[in-house]
Design a protein around this motif. Sequence first.
Motif, PDB file in Angstrom:
ATOM      1  N   ALA A   5       0.847  -1.118  -0.063  1.00 44.21           N
ATOM      2  CA  ALA A   5       0.111   0.058   0.134  1.00 44.21           C
ATOM      3  C   ALA A   5       0.892   1.310  -0.054  1.00 44.21           C
ATOM      4  O   ALA A   5       0.592   2.412  -0.692  1.00 44.21           O
ATOM      5  CB  ALA A   5      -1.006  -0.087   1.238  1.00 44.21           C
ATOM      6  N   THR A   6       1.945   1.171   0.821  1.00 40.22           N
ATOM      7  CA  THR A   6       2.826   2.444   0.794  1.00 40.22           C
ATOM      8  C   THR A   6       3.410   2.601  -0.524  1.00 40.22           C
ATOM      9  O   THR A   6       3.498   3.742  -1.018  1.00 40.22           O
ATOM     10  CB  THR A   6       4.143   2.224   1.776  1.00 40.22           C
ATOM     11  N   ILE A   7       3.979   1.554  -1.144  1.00 45.69           N
ATOM     12  CA  ILE A   7       4.521   1.635  -2.693  1.00 45.69           C
ATOM     13  C   ILE A   7       3.336   2.132  -3.580  1.00 45.69           C
ATOM     14  O   ILE A   7       3.838   2.971  -4.541  1.00 45.69           O
ATOM     15  CB  ILE A   7       4.942   0.264  -3.133  1.00 45.69           C
ATOM     16  N   ILE A   8       2.184   1.641  -3.542  1.00 46.01           N
ATOM     17  CA  ILE A   8       1.160   2.115  -4.399  1.00 46.01           C
ATOM     18  C   ILE A   8       0.824   3.801  -4.227  1.00 46.01           C
ATOM     19  O   ILE A   8       0.864   4.739  -5.074  1.00 46.01           O
ATOM     20  CB  ILE A   8      -0.031   1.378  -4.492  1.00 46.01           C
ATOM     21  N   ALA A   9       0.736   4.105  -2.910  1.00 44.49           N
ATOM     22  CA  ALA A   9       0.698   5.511  -2.405  1.00 44.49           C
ATOM     23  C   ALA A   9       1.682   6.302  -3.085  1.00 44.49           C
ATOM     24  O   ALA A   9       1.426   7.587  -3.424  1.00 44.49           O
ATOM     25  CB  ALA A   9       0.312   5.557  -1.036  1.00 44.49           C
ATOM     26  N   THR A  10       2.906   5.748  -2.832  1.00 41.28           N
ATOM     27  CA  THR A  10       4.209   6.787  -3.445  1.00 41.28           C
ATOM     28  C   THR A  10       4.215   6.826  -5.076  1.00 41.28           C
ATOM     29  O   THR A  10       4.633   7.781  -5.277  1.00 41.28           O
ATOM     30  CB  THR A  10       5.592   6.033  -2.918  1.00 41.28           C
ATOM     31  N   ALA A  11       3.786   5.848  -5.703  1.00 40.97           N
ATOM     32  CA  ALA A  11       3.910   6.161  -6.901  1.00 40.97           C
ATOM     33  C   ALA A  11       2.801   6.691  -7.465  1.00 40.97           C
ATOM     34  O   ALA A  11       2.878   7.667  -8.405  1.00 40.97           O
ATOM     35  CB  ALA A  11       3.714   4.510  -7.565  1.00 40.97           C
ATOM     36  N   ALA A  12       1.624   6.790  -6.908  1.00 36.90           N
ATOM     37  CA  ALA A  12       0.409   7.659  -7.066  1.00 36.90           C
ATOM     38  C   ALA A  12       1.023   9.016  -6.905  1.00 36.90           C
ATOM     39  O   ALA A  12       0.478  10.083  -7.662  1.00 36.90           O
ATOM     40  CB  ALA A  12      -0.710   7.089  -6.558  1.00 36.90           C
ATOM     41  N   LEU A  13       1.341   9.313  -5.874  1.00 34.76           N
ATOM     42  CA  LEU A  13       2.024  10.690  -5.612  1.00 34.76           C
ATOM     43  C   LEU A  13       3.010  11.274  -6.569  1.00 34.76           C
ATOM     44  O   LEU A  13       2.846  12.217  -7.020  1.00 34.76           O
ATOM     45  CB  LEU A  13       2.559  10.760  -4.020  1.00 34.76           C
ATOM     46  N   ALA A  14       3.916  10.279  -6.981  1.00 35.81           N
ATOM     47  CA  ALA A  14       4.884  10.823  -7.897  1.00 35.81           C
ATOM     48  C   ALA A  14       4.390  11.061  -9.239  1.00 35.81           C
ATOM     49  O   ALA A  14       4.567  11.898 -10.001  1.00 35.81           O
ATOM     50  CB  ALA A  14       6.035   9.553  -8.247  1.00 35.81           C
ATOM     51  N   LEU A  15       3.200  10.135  -9.683  1.00 37.36           N
ATOM     52  CA  LEU A  15       2.543  10.447 -11.092  1.00 37.36           C
ATOM     53  C   LEU A  15       1.785  11.571 -10.985  1.00 37.36           C
ATOM     54  O   LEU A  15       1.846  12.328 -11.947  1.00 37.36           O
ATOM     55  CB  LEU A  15       1.783   9.192 -11.251  1.00 37.36           C
TER      56      LEU A  15
END
Length: 96
Positions: A5-15
């Motif tokens: 979930a942390t990885i997905i949230a980080t990726a979404a924030l970066a995008l």
Amino acid sequence: MKAFATIIATAALALSTAAQAAPNSGEGYQADTTTVSTKTRAEVKAETIAALRRGEILNGEEYPRNIAGPTSGKTRAEVKAELAAAIRNGEIRYEQ
């Protein structure tokens, strides 16, 4: 599961951050171009040529330079006479 979930949230924030960035035209800073000139191109060229002839525009390694130039207060003949006297008196050694 929490790491995923942390990885997905980080990726979404970066995008989302990347999508908001303004595109770079590659030309750097663009100055305000709304200024209107009061002179024609021919007038500017004529002024530039006149300034070049008067020695007011410097180029290369000359900037800054005293435009008036140095003044010695002596004539060329006086300087030559002083040089000849110094050579005669042995103050300056001159060999040909």
